[in-house]
Design an enzyme around this catalytic site. Sequence first.
Site, mmCIF file in Angstrom:
data_model
loop_
_atom_site.group_PDB
_atom_site.id
_atom_site.type_symbol
_atom_site.label_atom_id
_atom_site.label_comp_id
_atom_site.label_asym_id
_atom_site.label_seq_id
_atom_site.Cartn_x
_atom_site.Cartn_y
_atom_site.Cartn_z
ATOM 1 N N GLY A 216 0.825 -1.198 0.000
ATOM 2 C CA GLY A 216 0.000 0.000 0.000
ATOM 3 C C GLY A 216 0.862 1.251 0.000
ATOM 4 N N SER A 217 0.426 2.240 0.755
ATOM 5 C CA SER A 217 1.050 3.566 0.653
ATOM 6 C C SER A 217 2.488 3.620 1.107
ATOM 7 C CB SER A 217 0.235 4.570 1.461
ATOM 8 O OG SER A 217 -1.094 4.525 1.031
ATOM 9 N N VAL A 218 2.940 2.681 1.965
ATOM 10 C CA VAL A 218 4.331 2.804 2.389
ATOM 11 C C VAL A 218 5.267 2.641 1.202
ATOM 12 C CG1 VAL A 218 4.070 2.178 4.816
ATOM 13 C CG2 VAL A 218 4.383 0.392 3.119
ATOM 14 N N LYS A 220 5.048 4.183 -1.407
ATOM 15 C CA LYS A 220 5.184 5.479 -2.084
ATOM 16 C C LYS A 220 6.548 6.115 -1.864
ATOM 17 C CE LYS A 220 0.252 6.386 -2.138
ATOM 18 N NZ LYS A 220 -0.862 6.816 -1.300
#
Lengths: 488, 476
Positions: A216-218, A220
């Site tokens: 997920g966002s980690v 990014k």
Amino acid sequence: MNKPLRRVAIFCGLLVLALLLRDNWLQLVRADELNAHPKNRRVQIERYSNERGNIIVDGKPITGSVDSGDKFYKYKRTYLEGPMWAPVTGYASQAYDANQIEKIEDGILTGNDDRLFFDRTMAMFTGEKKKGGDVITTLNGAAQKAAFEGLGSKTGAVVAIEPKTGKILAMASTPSYDPSSFAGYSAKDEKAWVALEKDKNKPKLNRAIREIYPPGSVFKVVTAAAALENGKVTDINAATDTPEGWKLPLSTKEMVNHAKGCANASLNRALEISCNSVFAKLGDDVGRDKMVEMAEKFGFNAEQFTPVRSSASVFDKKADRPGNALSSIGQFNTATTPLQMAMVTAAIANDGKLMKPYMIDQLRAPNVDIIKQNEPEELSRPVSPETAQKLQQMMENVVSNGTGGKGDLNMDGVKVGGKTGTAQHGEKNAKRPYAWFISYAKTSEGSPVAVAVVVEDSAGTDREDITGGGLAAPIAKAVMKAVLKTRG
Amino acid sequence: MSVVTNTTTIGAIEAPSRRNTELALLAFAVVIPVFAYLNVGLAIDGKVPAGMAGYGLGLALLAGVAHLVVRKWAPYADPLLLPLATLLNGLGLVLIWRLDQSPRIIARYKTFTPDAPNQMMYSAIGVAMFVGVLLLLKDHRVLQRYTYISMVAALVLLLLPLVPGLGADVFGAKIWINVAGFSIQPGEFAKLVLAVFFSGYLMVKRDALALASRRFMGLYLPRGRDLGPILTIWAVSLLILVFENDLGTSLLFFGMFVIMLYVATERTSWVVMGLLMSTAGAVIVGSTASHVQSRVAAWLDPFECLKTAPEGSNMAMACDQMTQVLMSFGSGGILGTGLGQGNSDLVGFAANSDFIFATVGEELGLTGVMVFLLFYGLIVERGVRTSLAARDPFGKLLAMGLSGAFALQIFVVAGGVMGLIPLTGMTMPFLAYGGSSVIANWALIGILIRISDTARRPAPAPAPSPDAEMTQVVRP
């Protein structure tokens, strides 16, 4: 009658010769294969025939051996705080073999390793009992405790690394198991083993290194690193050209943002509020090949040996454009071990230098001579120091202003950078999402610790409350605090 | 004209008797097992074993008595046979004693009694048997008189285990009988008696079997009525196999008969026929008898068969045993773990009888196994030499039959244990635990010694021949 007699004599000679050849085949050619055969109990008998060496954390053993007075296996393995240390030690069971450090360093622990030959020979002359050597780990007991207790009854994993050296400081995985419960081979041990095998929650799975999760966002931060390294973004505070409702390439599907204010958000702001559209577009701008290159520099698509083998994290090398854009925000096929995310964080905290993660510091002979000292080893340099500092700046902003507030330590002279992630998965994202948090602490002397936390599914938490910032960040905070405290 | 036949073992007239060589070799045959005994004691308990003096003296006494009897009543006997048998018997005792010390074997059987003292007693009886053979059998040719009695005796011995109430079914094989609290394996004795019968029978019939045949496709096919005995033996060995579950014994008897037939008739066709018949027999039994099938499966791929065989079945047991034996050999490596330091007791039951060779393999390694095989090979070789040297056809056939049977037994047992051929469940002569085996094999050595004594005895001085006298010219 003598002619046939001589022939029969030759025949008898051939019979003996056949036996001799067969014996050579068995005991010379096939000896190693038969010796190493999993059905061969001799390996086990030998493994437990004398007091096994110990695995040591902070100078104190976390394992032990008791004389069980058994006919087959004299000594039985015991574990102190087994569930907490199980992801590190692995198990050594009389009935079910061994794994992880117990297996990898079996030669040292049993005392049969060639490097211990001299010790063995000396012990033979002095009449001492044969003893195994010790394995001294890099782990930090306080950090491990913080991680394990932080996870509590939740399912998840924590990995903490010292960025400067790559030393693993904590490796926790829950639900866990007690290796003591099946160290023997009695009916009780069998029952415990079977129960663990059948357990739907897979307590024996080492989630820290053997399970791959959608990040997920980690993820990014990796995309941000790729954008900075490839010159797609030079000023992290400059607006990017990203419309709200950015459509995936070759598709009519719009990228959904959970945050408000992502239109043309700067990289710094986009990481702070975790904009999907900005990072998906950046990933697309960088392109698949450069994205793959960056991810692989951080260690993706390769197994890591700590020396316990980790599963390879995945960044899809063959994704199409929309796939690559989705991959860049940690979705699609992207999947990673907690260890991998801790490595990413550590590389950023260490100004762009990724050290090879390891958890065995020294191997020690029974007479306390050091027979092997592991030295820190550089694995790669995924980003330049300038890029790393920009990433640190952004991650610190996430903690002080954004979603990672609960990870802040509020300690003087300690800066904390982090990134949250709430990874949706399952068909139509129906399953309960994974909560991620990666972070590092930094003092004026550099960074002592980088942590990755994943909480798989927290029973009892409302679905809306499952966020990296809410669930995972406090655990990371506790681990960082423990490390900073033990460093004085 | 020379009266001395020039063979290698018959020396010239006034040949040395080699009794002192035998004595020197016997000293080694006693000292080596005593050291082995010490070795086991030190490895297991770390101290000199208490029974060492008793064991050494006992073995020395047996060897001494046997030697004195040979010196007195068979002075020209082969000097190697007795030391080899003593050495093997002594080492066998050490191996059995070593397995007696295994805590796992003790734990497995609720009422554990050590086997070594029994084996010591059997060895004493065996040596007594040896002495008895030498004392009673002054000339082996006497045995010719008992040709047909031997046949009957052999058949009775072979069929005894099938008699209800007398035979004992132990682990599926009906080869034991219970007499007065002792279990006896009549098959071991039948081996000797059958050899006597075959020798006597073939000596008389060899010409008929060799010459009264028709030539067909390069082979001499015997007449139907001459086929009678070979077919009978074939049928009997099949019967043993089917009703007593004893693959090894049937193979042994049939093989021994074919060897002796070949030696007696010098016709290769008998060997071909024998091979054909044993193949036919093996195929018939192999496809019908389940225990043979499981042994064949265990032989082909024991590790694989262990996975596929249903748990708790006969086949699973056979395969498990085979894997244990193979791993035992494997972990011995080249030099072995050292006496007393292996784990061959993992083989489980019959570790000290059928599978005692696995202990040799594990604890003495490749080196030890090869030495043992060469010892056995040496016994066979001395037997064959005796046969070559024997001056009467009966003695030739008997010595050949006994040493051929010995060689076959070694091959069948060691080959079975090492996975070269399917396992048959026979015992290694002298090495394995078992009274019948030790006693019968000592008797076998006794007979061989008797024949070799006759064979090597210097030929009597030639009677003055009238032809040799100076021709006298008679003047008219």
